[in-house]
Design a protein around this motif. Sequence first.
Motif, short mmCIF file in Angstrom:
data_model
loop_
_atom_site.label_atom_id
_atom_site.label_comp_id
_atom_site.label_asym_id
_atom_site.label_seq_id
_atom_site.Cartn_x
_atom_site.Cartn_y
_atom_site.Cartn_z
N SER A 147 34.44 39.17 41.00
CA SER A 147 34.56 40.43 40.27
C SER A 147 35.90 41.12 40.54
N LEU A 148 36.36 41.06 41.79
CA LEU A 148 37.65 41.63 42.12
C LEU A 148 38.78 40.90 41.40
N THR A 149 38.62 39.59 41.25
CA THR A 149 39.61 38.81 40.52
C THR A 149 39.66 39.22 39.05
N SER A 150 38.49 39.41 38.46
CA SER A 150 38.44 39.86 37.06
C SER A 150 39.09 41.23 36.90
N GLU A 151 38.85 42.11 37.87
CA GLU A 151 39.45 43.44 37.81
C GLU A 151 40.97 43.34 37.97
N SER A 152 41.43 42.46 38.83
CA SER A 152 42.87 42.27 39.00
C SER A 152 43.52 41.78 37.71
N ILE A 153 42.85 40.87 37.03
CA ILE A 153 43.36 40.36 35.76
C ILE A 153 43.39 41.48 34.72
N ASP A 154 42.37 42.33 34.72
CA ASP A 154 42.35 43.47 33.79
C ASP A 154 43.52 44.41 34.04
N ILE A 155 43.86 44.61 35.31
CA ILE A 155 45.00 45.49 35.64
C ILE A 155 46.30 44.86 35.17
N ILE A 156 46.45 43.56 35.35
CA ILE A 156 47.67 42.88 34.88
C ILE A 156 47.81 43.04 33.38
#
Length: 219
Positions: A147-156
């Motif tokens: 989930s943190l990875t998905s959030e990081s991708i959303d921020i990018i």
Amino acid sequence: MTFTERLTEYAPAIASGLIRTAAISAIAIALGFVVAVSLYIMRTRYPLAGAKPVQAYVSFFRGTPLLVQLLILFYVPAALGLDINPWLAAVTVLGLNSAAFQSEILRAGFAAIPAAQIEAARVFGLSRVQILWHIQMPQVVRLTLPSLTSESIDIIKGSAVISVLAIADLMRVGKQLVAVSYRPLEVYLSIACAYLLLTTLVSWAALHLTRLNQVDKLP
């Protein structure tokens, strides 16, 4: 000129924008993680005083567009006579926005840790800080990494909005190249591939960490 030749000309500018986008996103994600942990501490250790402000914070940043948040932070200080650096505004807004989402992700991770572990740590004399960083955080990060990875991708991907502040990120570079080349389709396809490259690297890194963790847990 062929498309390959034009792409070769675009490459230095796109690479420069890619580096800026990666740097801003990385700082914002790290800032968001620190703030998210702080929000969890406020919510759990000071429920009467901290729960409602945290809830209001999360609701605001999750319920309003990122672009609006960016413009508010940039123009409100200007209206008060304060000059804010565009890079600082971009990193701050992206970080605070990410913190709102990460806080909910981390809260689910903290809730998944058995209460018996916390009680056992207290019996052995560990302080709250030691319990947080040595008992809870390693497990929370492992449990919530997808989930943190998905959030990081959303921020990018969301970082594209910072181009409105004249920061030479990927999207801004794309606009500049379009203004010079008059070839929006191939330029924006190249920019899309650059974003895809960056998000793929993040996904690969997270997958690699997950596999390493699984190997470490083998008997």
